[in-house]
Design a protein around this motif. Structure first.
Motif, PDB file in Angstrom:
ATOM      1  N   ASP A   1       0.856  -1.179   0.000  1.00 21.56           N
ATOM      2  CA  ASP A   1       0.000   0.000   0.000  1.00 21.56           C
ATOM      3  C   ASP A   1       0.894   1.232   0.000  1.00 21.56           C
ATOM      4  N   ASN A   2       0.856   1.975  -1.090  1.00 22.21           N
ATOM      5  CA  ASN A   2       1.742   3.131  -1.253  1.00 22.21           C
ATOM      6  C   ASN A   2       3.193   2.686  -1.061  1.00 22.21           C
ATOM      7  N   TYR A   3       3.847   3.135   0.033  1.00 20.35           N
ATOM      8  CA  TYR A   3       5.248   2.779   0.241  1.00 20.35           C
ATOM      9  C   TYR A   3       5.412   1.554   1.139  1.00 20.35           C
TER      10      TYR A   3
ATOM     11  N   TRP B   1      -7.325 -12.975   3.726  1.00 15.59           N
ATOM     12  CA  TRP B   1      -8.659 -12.374   3.779  1.00 15.59           C
ATOM     13  C   TRP B   1      -8.711 -11.019   3.100  1.00 15.59           C
ATOM     14  N   LYS B   2      -7.639 -10.262   3.182  1.00 15.40           N
ATOM     15  CA  LYS B   2      -7.541  -8.946   2.537  1.00 15.40           C
ATOM     16  C   LYS B   2      -8.644  -7.998   2.995  1.00 15.40           C
ATOM     17  N   ASP B   3      -8.927  -8.033   4.273  1.00 14.24           N
ATOM     18  CA  ASP B   3      -9.903  -7.116   4.851  1.00 14.24           C
ATOM     19  C   ASP B   3      -9.319  -5.706   4.910  1.00 14.24           C
ATOM     20  N   SER B   4     -10.165  -4.702   4.983  1.00 15.04           N
ATOM     21  CA  SER B   4      -9.697  -3.315   5.007  1.00 15.04           C
ATOM     22  C   SER B   4      -8.866  -2.996   6.245  1.00 15.04           C
ATOM     23  N   SER B   5      -9.079  -3.749   7.317  1.00 12.64           N
ATOM     24  CA  SER B   5      -8.322  -3.516   8.545  1.00 12.64           C
ATOM     25  C   SER B   5      -7.099  -4.426   8.668  1.00 12.64           C
ATOM     26  N   ALA B   6      -6.778  -5.150   7.600  1.00 11.00           N
ATOM     27  CA  ALA B   6      -5.708  -6.154   7.659  1.00 11.00           C
ATOM     28  C   ALA B   6      -4.366  -5.543   8.052  1.00 11.00           C
ATOM     29  N   GLU B   7      -4.053  -4.370   7.515  1.00  4.41           N
ATOM     30  CA  GLU B   7      -2.742  -3.777   7.774  1.00  4.41           C
ATOM     31  C   GLU B   7      -2.494  -3.584   9.262  1.00  4.41           C
ATOM     32  N   GLU B   8      -3.449  -2.987   9.961  1.00  2.56           N
ATOM     33  CA  GLU B   8      -3.259  -2.740  11.389  1.00  2.56           C
ATOM     34  C   GLU B   8      -3.236  -4.036  12.192  1.00  2.56           C
ATOM     35  N   MET B   9      -4.056  -5.002  11.798  1.00  2.00           N
ATOM     36  CA  MET B   9      -4.050  -6.283  12.491  1.00  2.00           C
ATOM     37  C   MET B   9      -2.700  -6.979  12.332  1.00  2.00           C
ATOM     38  N   ILE B  10      -2.178  -6.976  11.109  1.00  2.00           N
ATOM     39  CA  ILE B  10      -0.878  -7.608  10.859  1.00  2.00           C
ATOM     40  C   ILE B  10       0.203  -6.921  11.684  1.00  2.00           C
ATOM     41  N   ARG B  11       0.149  -5.588  11.751  1.00  2.00           N
ATOM     42  CA  ARG B  11       1.170  -4.853  12.496  1.00  2.00           C
ATOM     43  C   ARG B  11       1.135  -5.217  13.983  1.00  2.00           C
ATOM     44  N   THR B  12      -0.055  -5.440  14.533  1.00  2.00           N
ATOM     45  CA  THR B  12      -0.140  -5.845  15.941  1.00  2.00           C
ATOM     46  C   THR B  12       0.457  -7.229  16.146  1.00  2.00           C
ATOM     47  N   TYR B  13       0.257  -8.128  15.178  1.00  2.00           N
ATOM     48  CA  TYR B  13       0.836  -9.472  15.297  1.00  2.00           C
ATOM     49  C   TYR B  13       2.361  -9.423  15.180  1.00  2.00           C
TER      50      TYR B  13
END
Length: 288
Positions: free
Chosen positions: A9-11, A136-148
């Motif tokens: 996503d972007n950079y 899943w590619k959910d819209s909130s995936a980025e933040e969830m992945i970052r928490t993991y």
């Protein structure tokens, strides 16, 4: 077969790859050279990081930035998580996870933690959660992945400190840990142009004798030796993985007199730079 999952996503970028006996040869570290890497390795793997060879007797996590990685053997599934600094910067988030200078860029050149049965279960679950989010590619995936990712790093940092800074050989109390970490971080940034203990003492706002005394009181090698070790590691990387002549490597590492660099390398490594480049074979073997 290799399975690759990517978030971009972007950079920002994060990738997840699965390897096993059938596709280990496709793992080329040049593909991920600019990324931060967290490599989950089960027992029974043989791999080389820079010039050290490891054989895993228990599951382990390897934390890599600029090191050279080569996997020689493995049967069970391993997972490589790699991401750029725009996705998760270990320096920006250092106050949260306190891993820089420990998991990454530590002066001991120990880039891994061993996992016991309970920790292995938790880490595998976190990797699976990252994989699920990527699929899943959910819209909130980025933040969830970052928490993991953050959970993996925090758990591994605790483990690394316990395994390497609080054992029978070395005990670094909490109030001295920041000095050790800050020295490690400054060394990684400045080793090419700053070769003296006084340079790093100045960055740490303490006297050179104080810095040396702190390391001695903790039963560590001297700061000067750690500086030399880091310079020589980079020299070996450049000799082995590039075609740069010795004179150019000396200049790259901040030595205006290539003859002095040649003597230093030969004295510490036991071989001239030229002979090292010609004759190097796999380094020390470690069971972990």
């Amino acid at each position: 077969m290799s399975q690759t999952l990517i978030f971009e996503d972007n950079y920002k970028k994060l990738g997840f790859e699965t390897f096993s006996e059938n596709n280990l040869k496709t793992l080329k570290d040049t593909k991920y050279k600019s990324e931060i890497k967290v490599f989950y390795v089960p027992e029974g793997y043989e791999l080389t990081v820079d010039f050290k060879h490891y054989k895993t007797e228990n599951p382990a996590l390897f934390f890599l930035t600029n090191q050279h990685l080569q996997v020689e053997k493995g049967i069970k599934e391993s997972n490589l998580l790699y991401y750029n600094r725009d996705f998760y910067c270990i320096q920006i988030h250092d106050k949260e996870v306190a891993c820089d200078g420990l998991l990454f860029h530590n002066v001991f050149e120990i880039p891994f933690v061993e996992l016991d049965e309970n920790e292995n279960f938790i880490i595998k679950s976190l990797f699976q959660s990252i994989k699920d989010e990527l699929e899943w590619k959910d819209s909130s995936a980025e933040e969830m992945i970052r928490t993991y990712v953050k959970q993996i790093i925090i758990r591994a940092t605790r483990k690394w400190k316990k395994q390497n800074l609080d054992n029978d050989d070395i005990k670094i109390p909490g109030n001295e840990l920041d000095v050790f970490r800050d020295f490690s971080r400054h060394l990684e940034i400045h080793f090419r142009e700053k070769h003296n203990v006084a340079d790093y003492a100045d960055l740490l706002h303490i006297a050179p004798k104080t810095l040396t005394h702190k390391f001695k009181s903790l039963n560590l090698e001297s700061p000067n030796q750690f500086i030399i070790n880091r310079i020589l590691l980079e020299a070996k990387r450049l000799l082995f993985y590039t075609d740069k002549p010795v004179k150019e490597i000396a200049y790259d590492l901040g030595y205006e007199d290539p003859a002095y660099f040649n003597r230093l390398f030969t004295n510490k490594i036991g071989s001239t730079p030229t002979n090292f480049k010609k004759n190097y074979t796999s380094g020390k073997k470690y069971n972990i």
